[in-house]
Design an enzyme around this catalytic site. Structure first.
Site: not given
Length: 316
Positions: A124-126
């Site tokens: 998950i890219k944040i």
């Protein structure tokens, strides 16, 4: 041996694209996407049916839900081609909301699981804001792995290491862009190439710090402008590379050796660095480049999210 095959001997090669039909020719281990790449892909005629089908299946659902389902559709298509992981990004408009980022990330993971995807194959890219890093820390504790993006400073990398996130994506090319623009007519391309490139220097510092202190977070150089930046970071844990540059690596037979060395980093005399929130915010504020590029990156990804929403409305 071409340079791409040579690079694969000591670095995990990742394809940075939403155009999954280009993946097979380069045989990357992993792939990364972001709102801008997905927006670019869905505007191509060959991906219009995928967009239209997703929208048709989502009648009555919220816009957020439709976008997440579209991102997961692309992610699943990518995972059918590559053996490793895909990175899927949380809406950049949530970059300063820890709770909302966690909720959105968990929903994306639920959608992948509903498609039978092992969550270990999803990152998950944040955005690497303080709130984003805290969200990633909580997600990692829940078994959801993260990729902290829009990373431009050593302070961001240190905080990500403290949070034990899975992976970080320092942006080589955007750091280079900032310094080149600041220098103006005084910029010397030859003097700032290779190991002297400001983006390369940033990733090298982060890599050496992580390896010296035994920090398990993976370092994935991202956002490349030229082959010299890539070859100067050979040996980095991972490098995510756009198809255009992957093709240039394939076309080159120039010798390639590792530039980064984990064992050498362990023997370096490096100071321990840790941050609390106040110290981190001050360190980021002191770094004009990182402050400007982080804000600019969030705005750009948020703007592309809005454009994607408009495309969805138009196709419905």
């Amino acid at each position: 041996m071409n340079q791409l095959d040579a690079l694969k001997q000591f670095t995990t090669v990742v394809a940075d694209t939403g155009d999954f039909k280009q993946l097979a020719q380069f045989q990357p281990q992993d792939a990364t996407t972001n709102p801008s790449l997905i927006l670019k892909a869905v505007q191509q005629p060959e991906y219009a049916p995928l967009l239209q089908d997703t929208v048709a299946r989502c009648k009555g659902r919220t816009m957020d839900d439709i976008i997440d389902r579209l991102l997961v559709r692309f992610g699943c298509e990518i995972l059918a081609i590559i053996p490793g992981r895909v990175s899927t990004e949380v809406d950049a408009r949530l970059s300063f909301d820890t709770y909302a980022s966690i909720t959105r990330a968990e929903r994306i993971i639920d959608l992948y699981q509903a498609e039978g995807i092992d969550i270990d194959r999803v990152l998950i890219k944040i955005a690497a804001t303080w709130e984003g890093i805290k969200a990633a820390e909580k997600l990692e504790q829940r078994g959801i792995h993260t990729n902290l993006t829009l990373l431009f400073s050593f302070a961001q990398a240190v905080a990500c290491g403290q949070a034990r996130v899975q992976l970080i994506s320092p942006f080589v090319g955007r750091i280079y862009d900032w310094h080149k623009k600041q220098a103006g007519a005084h910029w010397d391309e030859a003097a700032a190439a290779g190991a002297n490139d400001p983006g390369v220097r940033s990733v090298t510092q982060i890599y050496n710090h992580y390896k010296h202190f035994g920090i398990a977070t993976e370092v994935m150089g991202a956002s490349f402008r030229n082959l010299g930046q890539i070859t100067a970071l050979a040996g980095c844990d991972l490098l995510t590379i756009a198809p255009e540059l992957l093709a240039r690596l394939v076309a080159s037979a120039a010798p390639l050796q590792p530039a980064l060395d984990a064992e050498a980093a362990k023997g370096m005399a490096l100071p321990a660095v840790n941050y609390d929130e106040a110290g981190w915010r001050y360190a980021l504020n002191e770094d004009a480049m990182a402050t400007e590029k982080l804000a600019e990156g969030i705005r750009a990804f948020a703007a592309d999210a809005v454009k994607l929403e408009q495309l969805i409305l138009a196709s419905g």
